[in-house]
Design a protein around this motif. Structure first.
Motif, PDB file in Angstrom:
ATOM      1  N   GLN A  61      35.934  17.460  62.297  1.00 25.13           N
ATOM      2  CA  GLN A  61      36.801  16.286  62.268  1.00 25.13           C
ATOM      3  C   GLN A  61      37.953  16.490  61.290  1.00 25.13           C
ATOM      4  O   GLN A  61      39.111  16.117  61.572  1.00 25.13           O
ATOM      5  CB  GLN A  61      35.992  15.044  61.875  1.00 25.13           C
ATOM      6  N   HIS A  75      41.977  12.307  68.156  1.00 25.46           N
ATOM      7  CA  HIS A  75      40.597  12.227  67.679  1.00 25.46           C
ATOM      8  C   HIS A  75      39.893  13.548  67.925  1.00 25.46           C
ATOM      9  O   HIS A  75      40.265  14.311  68.828  1.00 25.46           O
ATOM     10  CB  HIS A  75      39.849  11.084  68.376  1.00 25.46           C
ATOM     11  N   VAL A  77      37.153  14.191  69.309  1.00 25.93           N
ATOM     12  CA  VAL A  77      36.612  14.316  70.665  1.00 25.93           C
ATOM     13  C   VAL A  77      37.676  14.855  71.616  1.00 25.93           C
ATOM     14  O   VAL A  77      37.405  15.740  72.444  1.00 25.93           O
ATOM     15  CB  VAL A  77      36.068  12.962  71.165  1.00 25.93           C
ATOM     16  N   GLU A  81      37.616  18.373  73.614  1.00 30.36           N
ATOM     17  CA  GLU A  81      37.778  18.405  75.068  1.00 30.36           C
ATOM     18  C   GLU A  81      38.827  19.430  75.473  1.00 30.36           C
ATOM     19  O   GLU A  81      38.609  20.239  76.386  1.00 30.36           O
ATOM     20  CB  GLU A  81      38.176  17.030  75.580  1.00 30.36           C
ATOM     21  N   ASP A 154      33.671  10.784  75.664  1.00 25.15           N
ATOM     22  CA  ASP A 154      33.075  10.607  74.342  1.00 25.15           C
ATOM     23  C   ASP A 154      31.623  11.075  74.319  1.00 25.15           C
ATOM     24  O   ASP A 154      31.153  11.629  73.319  1.00 25.15           O
ATOM     25  CB  ASP A 154      33.140   9.140  73.915  1.00 25.15           C
ATOM     26  N   GLY A 159      30.631  12.787  71.111  1.00 27.46           N
ATOM     27  CA  GLY A 159      31.131  11.605  70.446  1.00 27.46           C
ATOM     28  C   GLY A 159      30.154  11.033  69.426  1.00 27.46           C
ATOM     29  O   GLY A 159      30.557  10.529  68.378  1.00 27.46           O
ATOM     30  N   GLY A 163      31.794  10.470  65.642  1.00 30.86           N
ATOM     31  CA  GLY A 163      32.206   9.125  65.255  1.00 30.86           C
ATOM     32  C   GLY A 163      32.761   8.259  66.355  1.00 30.86           C
ATOM     33  O   GLY A 163      33.507   7.316  66.085  1.00 30.86           O
ATOM     34  N   ARG A 164      32.397   8.538  67.605  1.00 34.49           N
ATOM     35  CA  ARG A 164      32.854   7.708  68.709  1.00 34.49           C
ATOM     36  C   ARG A 164      31.661   6.990  69.336  1.00 34.49           C
ATOM     37  O   ARG A 164      30.560   7.547  69.422  1.00 34.49           O
ATOM     38  CB  ARG A 164      33.541   8.567  69.780  1.00 34.49           C
ATOM     39  N   PRO A 165      31.842   5.734  69.789  1.00 39.05           N
ATOM     40  CA  PRO A 165      30.738   5.021  70.447  1.00 39.05           C
ATOM     41  C   PRO A 165      30.448   5.623  71.819  1.00 39.05           C
ATOM     42  O   PRO A 165      31.363   5.862  72.612  1.00 39.05           O
ATOM     43  CB  PRO A 165      31.271   3.592  70.568  1.00 39.05           C
ATOM     44  N   VAL A 166      29.179   5.859  72.072  1.00 41.90           N
ATOM     45  CA  VAL A 166      28.764   6.435  73.355  1.00 41.90           C
ATOM     46  C   VAL A 166      27.779   5.476  74.018  1.00 41.90           C
ATOM     47  O   VAL A 166      26.764   5.130  73.413  1.00 41.90           O
ATOM     48  CB  VAL A 166      28.106   7.819  73.157  1.00 41.90           C
TER      49      VAL A 166
END
Length: 235
Positions: A61, A75, A77, A81, A154, A159, A163-166
């Motif tokens: 990150q 981000h 993620v 990708e 994500d 994710g 730190g991403r909502p999955v």
């Protein structure tokens, strides 16, 4: 007096089998070494990236917010990708080059003058090869598309680690009982592509060896992810 046949020792059967396998793999020796090294490197590179990000999400990150990686996305993620898609494009290119300039010529498959061997291999594919190839490729891509639809980018690109909502998903393809449906889908897809490009019978053993090694890489990545409790977050 009747002659009694003595049983053949197990090691003798194994030795015969080993000799047969080595003979079947002979075409690999005729493939230029640099081509094989490039292909093996392209096969392993995404899995090295997966392992690094899985074990060092905070470091990734941080690096994603600095040049040049921040050019790939806002981000981590999105950055992952883009990196993975780039590595996959290189992977496909090196695999096709390995077929075109390595395995197919080594197996005696000659393309018509001015034409690509890979294209001729597809043109010459018998219906059985198309049935087998598409029978592997289509389900493989269905798994890949299904997991993107279920958990999005994500979820696919770590994710939960970055730190991403999955979203929690229990439908297709997770309802098939597969812990890593995307990895299974990738291997089915590659097996389908290899089947379509297997232009002669003597390509079967070399391609089987490559697929076996590739499956080992996916199994290693799956086992590495499963070793962490974070693997269950968001899935």
């Amino acid at each position: 007096q009747a002659n009694h046949l003595r049983p053949v020792p197990l090691w003798s059967h194994l030795a015969v089998a080993m000799v047969a396998v080595l003979e079947a793999l002979q075409p690999l020796r005729a493939v230029p070494l640099w081509l094989s090294v490039m292909m093996l490197g392209s096969m392993a590179a995404p899995h090295c990236l997966y392992a690094y990000i899985w074990d060092n999400p905070e470091d990734f990150q941080l690096r994603s917010r600095t040049m040049p990686l921040r050019l790939l996305g806002k981000h981590a993620v999105a950055v992952m990708e883009k990196l993975v898609l780039g590595l996959k494009a290189i992977q496909l290119s090196t695999v096709l080059a390995w077929f075109e300039y390595g395995l197919l010529p080594a197996c005696g498959f000659a393309a018509a003058q001015g034409r690509w061997a890979v294209a001729d291999a597809l043109r010459s594919a018998a219906p059985a090869r198309w049935i087998l190839g598409l029978g592997l490729l289509i389900p493989g891509q269905a798994l890949n598309l299904g997991i993107y639809k279920a958990i999005g980018a994500d979820g696919v690109y770590y994710g939960a680690k970055l730190g991403r909502p999955v979203p929690w998903a229990s439908g297709f393809p997770f309802n098939l009982g597969l812990r890593h449906p995307q990895y299974v889908g990738a291997m089915l897809s590659w097996a389908g592509i290899f089947s379509l490009l297997a232009a002669s019978p003597n390509t079967a053993a070399p391609l089987g060896a490559v697929l076996l090694g590739w499956t080992g890489l996916y199994c290693a990545s799956a086992a590495h992810e499963a070793s962490s409790d974070a693997d269950t977050q968001g899935k």
